[in-house]
Design a protein around this motif. Structure first.
Motif, PDB file in Angstrom:
ATOM      1  N   TYR A   1     -13.552  36.525 -25.299  1.00  0.00           N
ATOM      2  CA  TYR A   1     -14.775  36.261 -26.041  1.00  0.00           C
ATOM      3  C   TYR A   1     -15.302  34.852 -25.785  1.00  0.00           C
ATOM      4  O   TYR A   1     -16.501  34.600 -25.904  1.00  0.00           O
ATOM      5  CB  TYR A   1     -14.552  36.471 -27.539  1.00  0.00           C
TER       6      TYR A   1
ATOM      7  N   ILE B   1     -17.490  35.290 -22.820  1.00  0.00           N
ATOM      8  CA  ILE B   1     -18.692  36.046 -23.164  1.00  0.00           C
ATOM      9  C   ILE B   1     -19.661  35.189 -23.964  1.00  0.00           C
ATOM     10  O   ILE B   1     -20.875  35.178 -23.704  1.00  0.00           O
ATOM     11  CB  ILE B   1     -18.308  37.317 -23.947  1.00  0.00           C
ATOM     12  N   VAL B   2     -19.141  34.437 -24.943  1.00  0.00           N
ATOM     13  CA  VAL B   2     -19.992  33.596 -25.790  1.00  0.00           C
ATOM     14  C   VAL B   2     -20.673  32.514 -24.970  1.00  0.00           C
ATOM     15  O   VAL B   2     -21.897  32.313 -25.053  1.00  0.00           O
ATOM     16  CB  VAL B   2     -19.166  32.970 -26.929  1.00  0.00           C
TER      17      VAL B   2
ATOM     18  N   SER C   1     -21.114  32.327 -21.681  1.00  0.00           N
ATOM     19  CA  SER C   1     -22.007  32.905 -20.675  1.00  0.00           C
ATOM     20  C   SER C   1     -23.314  33.349 -21.306  1.00  0.00           C
ATOM     21  O   SER C   1     -24.396  33.118 -20.751  1.00  0.00           O
ATOM     22  CB  SER C   1     -21.321  34.095 -19.994  1.00  0.00           C
ATOM     23  N   SER C   2     -23.225  33.971 -22.482  1.00  0.00           N
ATOM     24  CA  SER C   2     -24.440  34.411 -23.177  1.00  0.00           C
ATOM     25  C   SER C   2     -25.296  33.221 -23.576  1.00  0.00           C
ATOM     26  O   SER C   2     -26.529  33.246 -23.437  1.00  0.00           O
ATOM     27  CB  SER C   2     -24.067  35.225 -24.420  1.00  0.00           C
TER      28      SER C   2
ATOM     29  N   VAL D   1     -27.095  31.864 -20.437  1.00  0.00           N
ATOM     30  CA  VAL D   1     -28.237  32.700 -20.049  1.00  0.00           C
ATOM     31  C   VAL D   1     -29.398  32.489 -21.021  1.00  0.00           C
ATOM     32  O   VAL D   1     -30.567  32.413 -20.608  1.00  0.00           O
ATOM     33  CB  VAL D   1     -27.829  34.185 -19.998  1.00  0.00           C
ATOM     34  N   LEU D   2     -29.094  32.373 -22.323  1.00  0.00           N
ATOM     35  CA  LEU D   2     -30.141  32.142 -23.325  1.00  0.00           C
ATOM     36  C   LEU D   2     -30.851  30.811 -23.079  1.00  0.00           C
ATOM     37  O   LEU D   2     -32.088  30.728 -23.132  1.00  0.00           O
ATOM     38  CB  LEU D   2     -29.527  32.167 -24.726  1.00  0.00           C
TER      39      LEU D   2
ATOM     40  N   LEU E   1     -31.822  39.159 -16.885  1.00  0.00           N
ATOM     41  CA  LEU E   1     -30.706  40.092 -16.921  1.00  0.00           C
ATOM     42  C   LEU E   1     -30.580  40.852 -15.608  1.00  0.00           C
ATOM     43  O   LEU E   1     -29.466  41.169 -15.164  1.00  0.00           O
ATOM     44  CB  LEU E   1     -30.867  41.066 -18.084  1.00  0.00           C
TER      45      LEU E   1
ATOM     46  N   TYR F   1     -28.956  38.434 -13.290  1.00  0.00           N
ATOM     47  CA  TYR F   1     -27.558  38.330 -13.707  1.00  0.00           C
ATOM     48  C   TYR F   1     -26.760  39.536 -13.210  1.00  0.00           C
ATOM     49  O   TYR F   1     -25.645  39.390 -12.687  1.00  0.00           O
ATOM     50  CB  TYR F   1     -27.503  38.225 -15.231  1.00  0.00           C
TER      51      TYR F   1
ATOM     52  N   HIS G   1     -14.145  38.041 -16.280  1.00  0.00           N
ATOM     53  CA  HIS G   1     -14.649  37.042 -17.225  1.00  0.00           C
ATOM     54  C   HIS G   1     -14.930  35.705 -16.532  1.00  0.00           C
ATOM     55  O   HIS G   1     -15.873  34.993 -16.894  1.00  0.00           O
ATOM     56  CB  HIS G   1     -13.667  36.870 -18.375  1.00  0.00           C
TER      57      HIS G   1
ATOM     58  N   LEU H   1     -18.294  36.276 -14.972  1.00  0.00           N
ATOM     59  CA  LEU H   1     -19.336  36.178 -15.999  1.00  0.00           C
ATOM     60  C   LEU H   1     -19.752  34.727 -16.202  1.00  0.00           C
ATOM     61  O   LEU H   1     -20.942  34.400 -16.261  1.00  0.00           O
ATOM     62  CB  LEU H   1     -18.830  36.750 -17.323  1.00  0.00           C
TER      63      LEU H   1
ATOM     64  N   SER I   1     -23.364  32.955 -14.917  1.00  0.00           N
ATOM     65  CA  SER I   1     -24.306  32.411 -15.898  1.00  0.00           C
ATOM     66  C   SER I   1     -24.799  31.033 -15.468  1.00  0.00           C
ATOM     67  O   SER I   1     -25.965  30.678 -15.704  1.00  0.00           O
ATOM     68  CB  SER I   1     -23.657  32.344 -17.286  1.00  0.00           C
TER      69      SER I   1
END
Length: 300
Positions: free
Chosen positions: A13, A16-17, A19-20, A23-24, A46, A49, A157, A160, A164
């Protein structure tokens, strides 16, 4: 069969956190420069990505990264027979506990130093020195460790995270272009005011702007590494335990004690520790010794 479970880890996680978040941030930067609607912008990023993930993970991604890293297939009859035999054994022992794991392809890289790594979808890389210097048991333990990374999709991961930042780099390109044109216009008026003899102020502003953006990018990237490497070190402990669970605990300890004797684990300073993807070797020895002790206690 060893029934004891390896450590549970939610560290994926962290990747994931971050990387998100990256991207944001990329989308926000892009929309500050180009006033596009939110949905088309999100769809665009996206899509990019997804393309980056395709290029780095899966059958095509593995092929591409093997070429990029200079990996080669085992070529001699001795390499093919030896690595094929070891790979078959280790794969079956890991698969006995993790049926979803796919059989990996083993590739070699002609480098000094003992090293092995899992790459992408189903690739394991070995240095030629690892092949020649490690015992059969140690090499099996190392392969089992790398199989664990593939079984738990640790490599995915990592991809990912890196993808990003490729997205962030793309989002920063228009910012660089905008800064260049602003400084170009300033240079034009500066040239008029100075009779065309100088544009040093505009050049200085452009250099300062580029350095500031680059500093922000590098600082943010380092922060991300410090954050996700908490998970990376956790992945290493888990992969060690998987290798022990597959039956190679003593061999893995032999390998780690070899590293300790050769004093290869050298890192200095707090930030060097934060940037490390692997725990201290002594801590890994301690963890495996505890794991093996608890495993023996569970046996009837």
């Amino acid at each position: 069969m060893i029934k004891m479970e390896v450590r549970k880890s939610n560290s994926n996680y962290l990747y994931i956190v971050w990387s998100s978040l990256t991207v944001l941030i990329s989308i926000m930067i892009f929309r500050k420069i180009f006033p596009m609607a939110l949905f088309p912008t999100v769809l665009l990023f996206l899509s990019i990505y997804g393309l980056l993930l395709f290029m780095n993970y899966g059958i095509f991604g593995d092929w591409r990264n093997r070429l990029r890293m200079g990996l080669r297939r085992p070529a001699t009859s001795e390499e093919k027979e030896y690595l094929g035999r070891l790979n078959d054994e280790v794969y079956l022992n890991v698969k006995r506990h993790y049926p979803h794991v796919k059989k990996a392809d083993i590739f070699l890289i002609n480098e000094n130093g003992i090293n092995a790594f899992a790459l992408g979808f189903k690739t394991i890389g070995l240095t030629t020195m690892a092949l020649t210097d490690l015992t059969d048991g140690e090499l099996k333990a190392v392969l089992a460790h790398e199989y664990a990374h593939l079984a738990f999709k640790d490599t995915f991961h990592f991809i990912l995270f890196n993808s990003s930042f490729a997205i962030l780099s793309i989002a920063l390109v228009p910012l660089y272009v905008l800064g260049f044109f602003v400084c170009f216009i300033l240079a034009f008026f500066e040239g008029l005011l100075s009779g065309g003899s100088s544009a040093s102020l505009s050049e200085g502003l452009l250099n300062m702007f580029i350095r500031l953006v680059r500093w922000g990018y590098i600082t943010y990237y380092r922060m991300g590494l410090y954050f996700v490497n908490i998970g990376s070190r956790d992945f290493e402990y888990r992969a060690d335990e998987v290798a022990a669970k597959a039956g190679y605990g003593e061999e893995l300890l032999s390998f780690f004690y070899r590293l300790e004797r050769e004093s290869l684990d050298v890192r200095k300073g707090f930030f060097a520790l934060l940037a490390s993807t692997h725990p201290y070797t002594a801590y890994r020895i301690e963890n495996i010794e505890s794991f093996l002790t608890e495993t023996r206690q569970e046996l009837p």
